[in-house]
Design an enzyme around this catalytic site. Structure first.
Site, short mmCIF file in Angstrom:
data_model
loop_
_atom_site.label_atom_id
_atom_site.label_comp_id
_atom_site.label_asym_id
_atom_site.label_seq_id
_atom_site.Cartn_x
_atom_site.Cartn_y
_atom_site.Cartn_z
CG HIS A 1 -0.34 0.06 2.54
ND1 HIS A 1 0.57 -0.87 3.01
CD2 HIS A 1 -0.48 0.97 3.54
CE1 HIS A 1 0.93 -0.55 4.24
NE2 HIS A 1 0.32 0.57 4.58
CG HIS B 1 0.01 4.35 4.64
ND1 HIS B 1 -0.77 3.71 5.57
CD2 HIS B 1 -0.75 5.38 4.16
CE1 HIS B 1 -1.95 4.32 5.66
NE2 HIS B 1 -1.96 5.33 4.82
CG ASP C 1 4.98 2.69 7.38
OD1 ASP C 1 4.11 3.10 6.57
OD2 ASP C 1 4.70 1.96 8.34
CG HIS C 2 4.29 -0.38 4.16
ND1 HIS C 2 4.25 -1.72 4.43
CD2 HIS C 2 3.92 0.23 5.31
CE1 HIS C 2 3.85 -1.91 5.68
NE2 HIS C 2 3.64 -0.74 6.24
CG HIS D 1 -3.87 -0.18 6.52
ND1 HIS D 1 -3.80 -0.09 7.89
CD2 HIS D 1 -2.85 0.60 6.05
CE1 HIS D 1 -2.79 0.69 8.22
NE2 HIS D 1 -2.20 1.12 7.14
CG ASP E 1 0.62 -1.64 7.58
OD1 ASP E 1 1.51 -2.51 7.67
OD2 ASP E 1 0.83 -0.43 7.74
CG HIS F 1 3.70 -2.62 10.64
ND1 HIS F 1 2.80 -1.79 11.28
CD2 HIS F 1 4.09 -1.93 9.55
CE1 HIS F 1 2.64 -0.68 10.59
NE2 HIS F 1 3.42 -0.72 9.53
#
EC number: 3.1.26.11
Lengths: 306, 306
Positions: free
Chosen positions: B62, B64, B66-67, B142, B213, B271
């Site tokens: 996804h 976001h 941090d990914h 998520h 997530d 995570h």
């Protein structure tokens, strides 16, 4: 107060397990300015124990990845830390789109304002100013539109000479600010006392010039004349001069020449190609042109005293 | 051959000096798949001594930060390393714009093709397939559109039982492939010899499910039934269940329940919220539901044997 430059990364192009792309944290007159922001800068800031929320201005030299790919991560982290004061980002035209599209596509909700100051002038312009500091762009010559930045403390107030002042009984505490500002004192009988008889020179205004990716460009010399500290990129040794010119970079020798001709007080090198592992060869080459040259140290701070 | 999962980062949200956002390198049937790509992933890959050019497929769960914030840096580095083979990026709708606008604004010249496979289905779909492996999406729940991924080796060939084969003089080397494929053998006189009399079961086809997530989502259980290895996020302890639900995450207990109900062979957690420093509390909570649970180790590899 002193000027403090903390080197967060000083390698070119590709980050590795042991090298970090360009980023610097400057403390000038207690303003904390982040200069360039390669990938991993936020982690380097943590290692330097920097307080994220003291950084209000970020200056980006150009939109190449090794100078800007860490910016979105830092902006995102500031959100997660709950920042609520504006963040000012100075950089080349296009930087607003570069950041805003990423925030949009990652559905990030900004908890604070980001104010972009996009530069496109080919001349040196005033980029930022407050009561203590002014920042000018330094137009450079790279493969894409690039600016260095000149950070200058404004002229500092003169210091009161209390022994001299007390000889004139009538000079009141209310007059002190005028004296610090350099004004002469007019006595009640009309006599003018020269400011220099009542004050001494204040502390020196310090200055730092950041010359990011650029071909050898001697026309910047008048702009950076006499700065206390100069960072000038030196990606290659002079034996690779042709490659340097082709890729839009300078050699260590050229950095040294710029420092000498500009009469700066200290030169720090950086943006080294990953082909060099022992940076002393770059240092030695620059030192032949300008003796007071130093190598950057990771998370190391260079202090310049008043 | 075995299945090998190397954990490059397993923390949520904000990278720090000691924690890294999500990224994993999976070796399945000698295919190297990068799964998610938080900031700094390319440096973690170097620390893991991974060969960059063996990575041909990247799977992003996804959009976001941090990914995904490390993806542009990796793409850029692959250019600088002179890559000339295509790179396939599988991820949510929007990922192509996310990358291409950054390449455009940084005036990057791509030396290789980037092929985007944008996902938008809310159902599990076949994302990638070759002769050895297939990859399916695992729709998650998520705050934004998110998929996990299920990596499965295809059924492997049966092994020849040479002793049995030699009893039938007429079976030629040319017939071996048909036998490996499971076909019966028809003798010249028309007699049919059952494949199982001539071959034995081939090695086990291995599988890995990556559940990034997500809120607790038991309807993924049929999809991931019996996988050899399950990664399931466990951002919080169950005492923070309300916060987990609010932020779109799972608890360690929930990860354990999913693992148990799906009858997986091994569960690895990850995570973790930065609020936890001693991850054993998360491990212990998950273990109460599913005993064969392990913690991730940075640059550590989990091997699953055939």
């Amino acid at each position: 107060m002193s000027l403090e430059l903390t080197i967060l990364g000083f390698n070119s192009a590709v980050p590795t397990a042991f090298t970090h792309p360009t980023a610097q944290l400057l403390n000038i007159a207690e303003r904390y300015f982040l200069i360039d922001c390669g990938e991993g800068t936020q982690v380097q800031l943590r290692k330097a124990k920097a307080k994220f929320n003291r950084i209000n201005h970020i200056f980006i030299s150009h939109l190449h990845g090794d100078h800007v790919f860490g910016l979105i991560g830092l902006i995102s982290t500031l959100q997660l830390l709950g920042r609520d004061t504006p963040l000012y980002i100075h950089g080349p035209k296009g930087i607003e789109e570069f950041i805003m599209i990423q925030l949009k596509l990652t559905e990030s909700k900004c908890t604070y304002d980001i104010v972009f100051n996009e530069l496109s002038s080919k001349k040196s312009v005033l980029v930022f100013e407050d009561d203590k500091v002014e920042v000018f762009s330094i137009p450079l010559n790279h493969r894409v539109y690039t600016n260095g930045y000149l950070f200058k403390e404004k002229k500092k107030l003169r210091k009161l000479n209390m022994d001299a002042i007390q000889q004139y009984g009538e000079i009141d505490i209310c007059d002190y600010q005028n004296l610090k500002n350099g004004k002469d004192y007019v006595m009640e009988d009309g006599t003018i006392i020269d400011n220099e008889d009542l004050t001494v020179e204040g502390p020196r205004a310090l200055s730092y010039a950041y010359c990011s990716d650029t071909r050898y460009k001697p026309d910047i010399i008048p702009l950076i004349k006499g700065v206390d500290l100069l960072y000038h990129e030196s990606t290659f040794l002079h034996e690779a001069k042709e490659l340097a010119t082709y890729t839009g970079h300078s050699t260590a020798k050229e950095a040294g020449i710029i420092a000498r001709e500009a009469g700066v007080k200290k030169l720090v090198l950086g943006h080294f190609s990953n082909r060099y592992h022992d940076y002393s060869v770059l240092l030695n080459e620059a030192k032949l042109e300008f003796e007071n040259t130093v190598l950057p140290r990771l998370i190391g701070t260079i202090k310049i005293k008043e």
